[in-house]
Design a protein around this motif. Structure first.
Motif, PDB file in Angstrom:
ATOM      1  N   ILE A 126       0.646  -0.912   0.127  1.00 45.98           N
ATOM      2  CA  ILE A 126       0.046  -0.103   0.094  1.00 45.98           C
ATOM      3  C   ILE A 126       0.926   1.357   0.017  1.00 45.98           C
ATOM      4  N   ALA A 127       0.462   2.175  -0.695  1.00 50.52           N
ATOM      5  CA  ALA A 127       1.039   3.696  -0.651  1.00 50.52           C
ATOM      6  C   ALA A 127       1.158   4.134   0.724  1.00 50.52           C
ATOM      7  N   PRO A 128       2.196   4.527   1.233  1.00 51.98           N
ATOM      8  CA  PRO A 128       2.297   4.946   2.784  1.00 51.98           C
ATOM      9  C   PRO A 128       1.414   6.129   3.165  1.00 51.98           C
ATOM     10  N   GLU A 129       1.146   6.901   2.001  1.00 51.34           N
ATOM     11  CA  GLU A 129       0.420   8.220   2.276  1.00 51.34           C
ATOM     12  C   GLU A 129      -1.148   7.724   2.540  1.00 51.34           C
ATOM     13  N   GLN A 130      -1.504   6.753   2.205  1.00 50.58           N
ATOM     14  CA  GLN A 130      -3.013   6.410   2.572  1.00 50.58           C
ATOM     15  C   GLN A 130      -2.997   5.829   3.994  1.00 50.58           C
ATOM     16  N   LEU A 131      -1.907   5.573   4.508  1.00 52.21           N
ATOM     17  CA  LEU A 131      -2.175   5.166   5.854  1.00 52.21           C
ATOM     18  C   LEU A 131      -2.102   6.286   7.055  1.00 52.21           C
ATOM     19  N   PHE A 184       2.515 -11.771   9.006  1.00 51.91           N
ATOM     20  CA  PHE A 184       1.555 -12.316   9.877  1.00 51.91           C
ATOM     21  C   PHE A 184       0.530 -11.380  10.466  1.00 51.91           C
ATOM     22  N   LEU A 185       0.862 -10.406  10.849  1.00 52.68           N
ATOM     23  CA  LEU A 185       0.195  -9.101  11.576  1.00 52.68           C
ATOM     24  C   LEU A 185      -0.738  -8.573  10.437  1.00 52.68           C
ATOM     25  N   PHE A 186      -0.488  -8.748   9.196  1.00 54.72           N
ATOM     26  CA  PHE A 186      -1.412  -8.464   7.969  1.00 54.72           C
ATOM     27  C   PHE A 186      -2.315  -9.651   7.937  1.00 54.72           C
ATOM     28  N   ASP A 187      -1.978 -10.764   7.912  1.00 55.03           N
ATOM     29  CA  ASP A 187      -2.679 -11.888   7.503  1.00 55.03           C
ATOM     30  C   ASP A 187      -3.892 -12.380   8.592  1.00 55.03           C
ATOM     31  N   THR A 188      -3.450 -11.865  10.051  1.00 55.10           N
ATOM     32  CA  THR A 188      -4.298 -12.132  10.947  1.00 55.10           C
ATOM     33  C   THR A 188      -5.290 -11.054  11.415  1.00 55.10           C
ATOM     34  N   GLU A 189      -4.673  -9.742  11.450  1.00 57.89           N
ATOM     35  CA  GLU A 189      -5.304  -8.568  12.035  1.00 57.89           C
ATOM     36  C   GLU A 189      -5.510  -7.405  10.881  1.00 57.89           C
ATOM     37  N   PHE A 190      -5.010  -7.865   9.639  1.00 53.79           N
ATOM     38  CA  PHE A 190      -5.314  -6.872   8.498  1.00 53.79           C
ATOM     39  C   PHE A 190      -4.344  -5.598   8.812  1.00 53.79           C
ATOM     40  N   LEU A 191      -3.587  -5.565   9.551  1.00 53.49           N
ATOM     41  CA  LEU A 191      -2.635  -4.416   9.964  1.00 53.49           C
ATOM     42  C   LEU A 191      -1.571  -4.139   8.853  1.00 53.49           C
ATOM     43  N   LEU A 192      -1.841  -2.796   8.606  1.00 49.24           N
ATOM     44  CA  LEU A 192      -0.516  -2.211   7.629  1.00 49.24           C
ATOM     45  C   LEU A 192       0.065  -1.122   8.465  1.00 49.24           C
ATOM     46  N   PHE A 193       1.395  -0.983   8.100  1.00 49.88           N
ATOM     47  CA  PHE A 193       2.220  -0.218   9.020  1.00 49.88           C
ATOM     48  C   PHE A 193       2.837   1.011   8.178  1.00 49.88           C
ATOM     49  N   ARG A 194       3.040   2.070   8.914  1.00 51.42           N
ATOM     50  CA  ARG A 194       3.716   3.161   8.169  1.00 51.42           C
ATOM     51  C   ARG A 194       4.784   3.701   9.142  1.00 51.42           C
ATOM     52  N   GLU A 195       4.914   3.472  10.350  1.00 52.70           N
ATOM     53  CA  GLU A 195       5.934   3.846  11.082  1.00 52.70           C
ATOM     54  C   GLU A 195       6.626   2.556  12.077  1.00 52.70           C
ATOM     55  N   VAL A 196       7.948   2.656  12.237  1.00 47.77           N
ATOM     56  CA  VAL A 196       8.879   1.625  12.813  1.00 47.77           C
ATOM     57  C   VAL A 196       9.807   2.325  13.491  1.00 47.77           C
ATOM     58  N   GLY A 213       0.341   1.896  12.786  1.00 46.45           N
ATOM     59  CA  GLY A 213      -0.475   1.846  11.386  1.00 46.45           C
ATOM     60  C   GLY A 213      -1.840   1.790  11.656  1.00 46.45           C
ATOM     61  N   GLU A 214      -2.520   1.201  10.765  1.00 49.96           N
ATOM     62  CA  GLU A 214      -4.095   1.205  10.954  1.00 49.96           C
ATOM     63  C   GLU A 214      -4.474  -0.565  10.135  1.00 49.96           C
ATOM     64  N   PRO A 215      -5.497  -0.842  10.565  1.00 51.89           N
ATOM     65  CA  PRO A 215      -6.356  -1.964   9.928  1.00 51.89           C
ATOM     66  C   PRO A 215      -6.480  -1.703   8.200  1.00 51.89           C
ATOM     67  N   TYR A 216      -6.348  -2.682   7.449  1.00 51.70           N
ATOM     68  CA  TYR A 216      -6.717  -2.431   6.098  1.00 51.70           C
ATOM     69  C   TYR A 216      -8.392  -2.006   6.273  1.00 51.70           C
ATOM     70  N   ASP A 217      -8.580  -0.931   5.400  1.00 48.57           N
ATOM     71  CA  ASP A 217      -9.965  -0.644   4.925  1.00 48.57           C
ATOM     72  C   ASP A 217     -10.395  -0.384   3.517  1.00 48.57           C
ATOM     73  N   ALA A 218     -10.942  -1.393   3.120  1.00 51.53           N
ATOM     74  CA  ALA A 218     -11.357  -1.548   1.531  1.00 51.53           C
ATOM     75  C   ALA A 218     -11.859  -0.460   1.097  1.00 51.53           C
ATOM     76  N   GLU A 219     -12.597   0.532   1.583  1.00 52.47           N
ATOM     77  CA  GLU A 219     -12.998   1.814   1.351  1.00 52.47           C
ATOM     78  C   GLU A 219     -12.023   2.810   1.052  1.00 52.47           C
ATOM     79  N   ARG A 220     -10.910   2.864   1.941  1.00 49.53           N
ATOM     80  CA  ARG A 220     -10.027   3.901   1.939  1.00 49.53           C
ATOM     81  C   ARG A 220      -8.805   3.519   1.440  1.00 49.53           C
ATOM     82  N   HIS A 221      -8.468   2.235   1.333  1.00 50.47           N
ATOM     83  CA  HIS A 221      -6.878   1.589   1.010  1.00 50.47           C
ATOM     84  C   HIS A 221      -6.988   1.210  -0.337  1.00 50.47           C
TER      85      HIS A 221
END
Length: 142
Positions: free
Chosen positions: A42-47, A75-87, A103-111
Motif C-alpha cells: 500500500i502507498a504509505p500516504e494512504q495510511l 503475519f500481522l497483516f494476515d491475522t489482523e489486517f494491519l498495515l504499518f507506516r511507522e517503525v 499503522g491501521e487496519p486495512y479498509d477496502a473503502e479507503r485503501h
C-alpha cells in the motif's frame, strides 16, 4: 519513530518482487526493510497511525532475524489486517529484535492494496556492509 523515506528500492524478480533496503545503522536497515515491504502492499500516504504493536522476534543470526521480523509483519497483516507506516526499533542484537510499529487496519473503502505478500523468502537474502552503513536484499513471494 522512523517514517517512510526513500531508504529502499524495489526490483522485479520473476513472479516475486524484492527490495534493497539501506541504513546507516542496523536499526535503520531493519526499519527501512519493513517500510519498504509495507510500501509494496500500500502507498504509505494512504495510511494513518491509529494503532501500534510491539513486536519481538528471536533468531540464531542477523539474517534469520531480518527474515523473521518481516514475516512477523506479514503475519500481522494476515491475522489482523494491519498495515504499518511507522517503525521504531527499540532493541536490536544479533539474535533479538524488539520494535514498535504504528499503522491501521486495512479498509477496502479507503485503501488501494497493491499486492499481498505471502511470505518473505530466503532466496538471495543478504545483509552486507557498504560504505556508510548496511544494505539488505530481500525477495517476497506475492
Amino acid at each position: 519513530m522512523a517514517e517512510f523515506t526513500q531508504s529502499y528500492e524495489v526490483f522485479e524478480h520473476t513472479a516475486d518482487v524484492g527490495i534493497h533496503a539501506y541504513g546507516r545503522t542496523l536499526e535503520e536497515l531493519f526499519a527501512a526493510a519493513a517500510l519498504g515491504m509495507e510500501s509494496l502492499m500500500i502507498a504509505p500516504e494512504q495510511l494513518r497511525v491509529e494503532t501500534s504493536r510491539e513486536v519481538i522476534v528471536e533468531e540464531q543470526n542477523l539474517l534469520a532475524l531480518l527474515i523473521a521480523w518481516l514475516n512477523e509483519l506479514v503475519f500481522l497483516f494476515d491475522t489482523e489486517f494491519l498495515l504499518f507506516r511507522e517503525v521504531e526499533i527499540l532493541e536490536l542484537s544479533e539474535q533479538r529484535l524488539r520494535a514498535r510499529v504504528g499503522g491501521e487496519p486495512y479498509d477496502a473503502e479507503r485503501h488501494e492494496l497493491s499486492s499481498a505478500i505471502k511470505a518473505v523468502t530466503w532466496h538471495e537474502a543478504s545483509i552486507t556492509s557498504v560504505d556508510g552503513g548496511y544494505r539488505a536484499r530481500v525477495i517476497f513471494d506475492i
